[in-house]
Every structure is written in C-alpha cells, then in structure tokens.
Design a protein around this motif. Structure first.
Motif, short mmCIF file in Angstrom:
data_model
loop_
_atom_site.label_atom_id
_atom_site.label_comp_id
_atom_site.label_asym_id
_atom_site.label_seq_id
_atom_site.Cartn_x
_atom_site.Cartn_y
_atom_site.Cartn_z
N LEU A 180 43.55 -1.55 4.74
CA LEU A 180 43.47 -1.94 6.14
C LEU A 180 44.27 -3.22 6.39
O LEU A 180 45.05 -3.29 7.34
N GLU A 181 44.09 -4.21 5.52
CA GLU A 181 44.82 -5.47 5.68
C GLU A 181 46.34 -5.24 5.59
O GLU A 181 47.10 -5.75 6.41
N LEU A 231 40.87 -9.78 10.54
CA LEU A 231 40.38 -9.24 9.26
C LEU A 231 40.26 -10.29 8.18
O LEU A 231 39.33 -10.28 7.39
N SER A 232 41.26 -11.20 8.10
CA SER A 232 41.35 -12.07 6.93
C SER A 232 42.27 -13.25 7.23
O SER A 232 42.97 -13.28 8.25
N ASN A 253 36.96 -2.66 -1.98
CA ASN A 253 38.11 -3.57 -2.00
C ASN A 253 39.40 -2.81 -1.69
O ASN A 253 40.28 -3.33 -1.02
N ALA A 254 39.50 -1.59 -2.20
CA ALA A 254 40.70 -0.79 -1.95
C ALA A 254 40.86 -0.50 -0.46
O ALA A 254 41.96 -0.59 0.10
N GLU A 255 39.73 -0.15 0.21
CA GLU A 255 39.79 0.10 1.65
C GLU A 255 40.20 -1.15 2.41
O GLU A 255 41.01 -1.10 3.33
N LYS A 256 39.62 -2.29 2.02
CA LYS A 256 39.94 -3.56 2.68
C LYS A 256 41.42 -3.87 2.54
O LYS A 256 42.07 -4.27 3.49
N ALA A 306 43.08 6.88 11.23
CA ALA A 306 43.03 7.75 10.05
C ALA A 306 42.45 7.04 8.84
O ALA A 306 42.01 7.68 7.89
N LEU A 307 42.43 5.70 8.85
CA LEU A 307 41.89 4.97 7.71
C LEU A 307 40.37 4.99 7.75
O LEU A 307 39.78 4.64 8.76
#
Length: 198
Positions: free
Chosen positions: A184-185, A55-56, A178-181, A164-165
């Motif tokens: 998830l992170e 992801l990052s 950005n909130a979703e990212k 669920a995300l």
C-alpha cells in the motif's frame, strides 16, 4: 518545552530548507485554522493535512520532497510551497480536489502540520511557539506507529484508486500484514511520483 515538533533535514534537499512537522489529535479549532488558510493569513502559511489520509512518514516525505523540488525549480502549481505539499499528496492534477481530500476540513480531528523554512526567520523555535498558541489539540509523536492508528485505509485507498489491494479494516493499518502495508505504501508513493512526472 514538551511539545513534539520534529525538525527534519530531508536527503537530497538543501540543508538550508529544514522541514518542521507536528502531529495533533483531537483538534478542537479546525474551522478557525482552515479559515486562516482560506483568507491567506501569512502567519498561518503551513501545510495543514488531514492526518487520517496519511499512511506513514515515508508518505509525508514523498509529498514534501516533490513540493520542495518544484519550489526550488520554480514549478509550483499552487500559491506557495505549503499549499504545494497538500497538492503533492494527490495522485491527480486537480488542485481543488486534492485540498478537499487531503487538506484540513472543518471536521478534521487529527492534523498533520508541515512548515518549510523558506526564510531564515522560520526556525524550530518560532514554529513551535506559533503552533503552541494556535492549535487546540493534543500533540503526539510523528511516528509510523501513531500514523497507523490514525490512518483511514479505506479512504486512502479510495483517494489513490487502490481498491484492488486487500487491507485491514479502516483505521487499522496495524491489522494488515507487513507485506500489505509495504504494498500500500509503495503504491501511494508511486502515485505521488508518477503525478510529478506528468
């Protein structure tokens, strides 16, 4: 050398253990690289990770940090610190499963390479030279932007059991808010930390 190998000193780890990271796209010789790992060729002692599962940068550093701490405390569950990095991405304790999900496969096209300087002769220059002659692919910058273009969010969520995300379409971390990212992170990094605590 225009080759983009980044050498990073992670906070809270000894400065004598720098971490070298390179990211490639359109890799042409994944079967050869995977075979070197399987055969235990010490020249190819790297963490070779399928970058579509990343992801990052923070995701990578969480797994590297876990593995290096286990290496320093002589708690490795796999062969060496590099195989431990691949294992550390996994939310479960199944080593074979973690290699299947996160490690290089014969079909890997986007590849993240991590090497820890566990001996003094492993330097930025020695790693850069070896990778330049060993990996047939296009080096790209190891940035969150590049990783977000490569990430297969659906596969990542499945591996971490995060169904669920809500998320953007596969491969489009940029499409997510950005909130979703961040959610998830945080979930992925939390899973890495939790598994380490068991």
């Amino acid at each position: 050398m225009s080759f983009t190998l980044e050498t990073i000193h992670l906070p809270h780890l000894p400065s004598s253990l720098p971490v070298h990271v390179a990211l490639y796209r359109d890799v042409q010789n994944a079967p050869f690289l995977r075979q070197q790992l399987i055969s235990g060729n010490s020249e190819f002692e790297y963490a070779l990770i399928d970058a579509s599962m990343i992801l990052s940068r923070a995701h990578v550093f969480s797994a590297v940090f876990r593995a290096v701490i286990d290496y320093l405390n002589k708690r490795l569950k796999s062969r060496n610190v590099h195989s431990e990095i691949v294992f550390s991405f996994s939310p479960t304790n199944n080593i074979a499963d973690s290699f299947r999900k996160f490690g290089i496969s014969d079909s890997t096209k986007d590849l993240l390479v991590v090497k820890v300087s566990v001996t003094p002769e492993i330097t930025h220059d020695s790693v850069a030279a070896h990778l330049a002659q060993s990996i047939e692919g296009s080096p790209v910058s190891f940035t969150d932007e590049t990783l977000s273009e490569i990430a297969d969010v659906a596969k990542i969520k499945k591996a971490y059991k995060l169904g669920a995300l809500t998320s953007a379409p596969a491969g489009q971390v940029n499409g997510a808010s950005n909130a979703e990212k961040m959610r998830l992170e945080n979930s992925v990094i939390g899973a890495i930390a939790l598994r380490g605590a068991t």
